[in-house]
Design an enzyme around this catalytic site. Sequence first.
Site, PDB file in Angstrom:
ATOM      1  N   PHE A 159       0.847  -1.195   0.000  1.00  0.00           N
ATOM      2  CA  PHE A 159       0.000   0.000   0.000  1.00  0.00           C
ATOM      3  C   PHE A 159       0.881   1.244   0.000  1.00  0.00           C
ATOM      4  O   PHE A 159       1.725   1.408   0.882  1.00  0.00           O
ATOM      5  CB  PHE A 159      -0.938   0.039   1.207  1.00  0.00           C
ATOM      6  CG  PHE A 159      -1.882   1.218   1.156  1.00  0.00           C
ATOM      7  CD1 PHE A 159      -3.015   1.174   0.350  1.00  0.00           C
ATOM      8  CD2 PHE A 159      -1.606   2.381   1.856  1.00  0.00           C
ATOM      9  CE1 PHE A 159      -3.866   2.272   0.255  1.00  0.00           C
ATOM     10  CE2 PHE A 159      -2.456   3.487   1.773  1.00  0.00           C
ATOM     11  CZ  PHE A 159      -3.596   3.429   0.975  1.00  0.00           C
ATOM     12  N   ASP A 207       9.172   2.406   1.983  1.00  0.00           N
ATOM     13  CA  ASP A 207       7.986   3.122   2.447  1.00  0.00           C
ATOM     14  C   ASP A 207       7.799   2.817   3.930  1.00  0.00           C
ATOM     15  O   ASP A 207       7.293   1.764   4.298  1.00  0.00           O
ATOM     16  CB  ASP A 207       6.762   2.677   1.633  1.00  0.00           C
ATOM     17  CG  ASP A 207       5.497   3.434   2.044  1.00  0.00           C
ATOM     18  OD1 ASP A 207       5.512   4.093   3.112  1.00  0.00           O
ATOM     19  OD2 ASP A 207       4.494   3.351   1.308  1.00  0.00           O
ATOM     20  N   LYS A 222       2.628   9.447   8.444  1.00  0.00           N
ATOM     21  CA  LYS A 222       1.800   9.129   9.615  1.00  0.00           C
ATOM     22  C   LYS A 222       2.306   9.626  10.974  1.00  0.00           C
ATOM     23  O   LYS A 222       1.829  10.636  11.465  1.00  0.00           O
ATOM     24  CB  LYS A 222       1.528   7.629   9.663  1.00  0.00           C
ATOM     25  CG  LYS A 222       0.613   7.188   8.510  1.00  0.00           C
ATOM     26  CD  LYS A 222       0.027   5.826   8.730  1.00  0.00           C
ATOM     27  CE  LYS A 222      -1.098   5.529   7.759  1.00  0.00           C
ATOM     28  NZ  LYS A 222      -0.704   4.919   6.491  1.00  0.00           N
TER      29      LYS A 222
HETATM   30  C1  LIG Z   1      -0.968   5.187   5.076  1.00  0.00           C
HETATM   31  C2  LIG Z   1       0.086   4.791   4.154  1.00  0.00           C
HETATM   32  C3  LIG Z   1       0.352   5.513   2.971  1.00  0.00           C
HETATM   33  C4  LIG Z   1      -0.507   6.671   2.510  1.00  0.00           C
HETATM   34  O1  LIG Z   1      -0.489   7.723   3.394  1.00  0.00           O
HETATM   35  P1  LIG Z   1      -1.570   8.929   3.242  1.00  0.00           P
HETATM   36  O2  LIG Z   1      -1.088   9.927   4.240  1.00  0.00           O
HETATM   37  O3  LIG Z   1      -2.904   8.357   3.575  1.00  0.00           O
HETATM   38  O4  LIG Z   1      -1.479   9.404   1.852  1.00  0.00           O
HETATM   39  C5  LIG Z   1       1.419   5.116   2.192  1.00  0.00           C
HETATM   40  N1  LIG Z   1       2.178   4.070   2.539  1.00  0.00           N
HETATM   41  C6  LIG Z   1       1.961   3.349   3.651  1.00  0.00           C
HETATM   42  C7  LIG Z   1       2.865   2.215   3.981  1.00  0.00           C
HETATM   43  C8  LIG Z   1       0.899   3.665   4.488  1.00  0.00           C
HETATM   44  O5  LIG Z   1       0.654   2.925   5.570  1.00  0.00           O
END
Ligand SMILES: *Cc1c(COP(=O)(O)O)cnc(C)c1O
Length: 401
Positions: A127, A214, A243
């Site tokens: 994701f 990520d 986050k």
């Molecule tokens: C939540 C998340 C995103 C996206 O973040 P947003 O602030 O909602 O755009 C991208 N990568 C990972 C691993 C995430 O958990």
Amino acid sequence: MSHVMNTYARLPAAFVRGEGCWLWDTEGRRYLDAMAGIAVCGLGHGHPRYVAALREQAGKLVHTSNLYEVTLQEKLADRLAGISGMDNVFFCNSGCEANEAAIKLARLYGHKKNIEAPAIVVMEKAFHGRTIATLSATGSRKVQAGFEPLVAGFVRVPFDDLAAVKRVAESNRSVVAVLVELLQGEGGVIVCHDDYLHGLREICNANEWLLMLDEVQSGMGRTGAWFAYQHSGVTPDVVLLAKGLGNGVPIGACLAAGPTADLFKPGSHGSTFGGSPLACAAALATLAVIEDERLMENAVAIGDFIRSSFAERLAGARGLKEIRGKGLMIGIELEHPCGEIVQQALDKGLLVNVIADNVVRLLPPLVMKREEAELLVATLAPLITDFLAKSSAPQAAAQTA
Ligand SMILES: *Cc1c(COP(=O)(O)O)cnc(C)c1O
């Protein structure tokens, strides 16, 4: 009738106040928060030092744009470089934007190597966000469906499978980078093998690919280190954060090392809001509290306690697949879809969530205390036990088969 677009299946609770791991709703009911706003509020709610820093900065200056120098950005970049081993930082406002910056860096890097259509290796169940490029990088049909045509330039392989990445290296000359979550969050709290990151680093070195991690969900102390890659001693080329970085004030960051850190030039990328004085003050306060209150050590201790407590209480239960995770990023995988547990927990005053249909996910604030963790286990374990008894009964299994 609501005028808010209908993009979320929201739970019937609205919170008005928080303190530490606790939230109060409009009716004055108290809830134990084991979600931290999806791995965002590591310091919990209303942390005095964080609140004071926000108040002070809000009274001084909130935003000036990136047309001018932003002193707090310099300070925060310096701090992030210090804890990550990266060299330079680009500031944005969210996780998908951090990923967008990485995708742009990888493409610039590829074009510099005269690769006409640079491609990035991404993972199944990954994701990376919901903008058009990041949903294309995401490994979930549910996220992509209806938004085609997808952005080209991504090559997908199974997660935690080095042989699959090697096969791509042998057959695809256009690849310039690997983009991966070390602990897949939305995919179901999926943990990779210990040698995976070392293996990826080797493949990237051998092929001159960028290793881009990520860490939007796994970063900022959640797994017991500032970043999940630090458990393995491997240094990536690019690290993405959001986050937990601002504890709730939106801020994202794309960190890069070596030559990659200087790829963007004036005009290559930008953001109106990115790295505002308020957001940087929030992040600096968050970093300071995580360090001073030893919250990473706490994440390890409380995370181990929660996992072992569930292992004990759910031992031998039929229909339990696995209890896993690292630090305070925890997943309990069941054999059957278990979304109903979320509402049942809410009714008992506990916030948890279910992802990938059958994984109960816990992302408690890093400040969670032992007594709160005990209460979390004491509340959730019986709900899971009841669910397993019901869903794994021979009769129920026959019905779902
Ligand atoms: C939540 C998340 C995103 C996206 O973040 P947003 O602030 O909602 O755009 C991208 N990568 C990972 C691993 C995430 O958990």
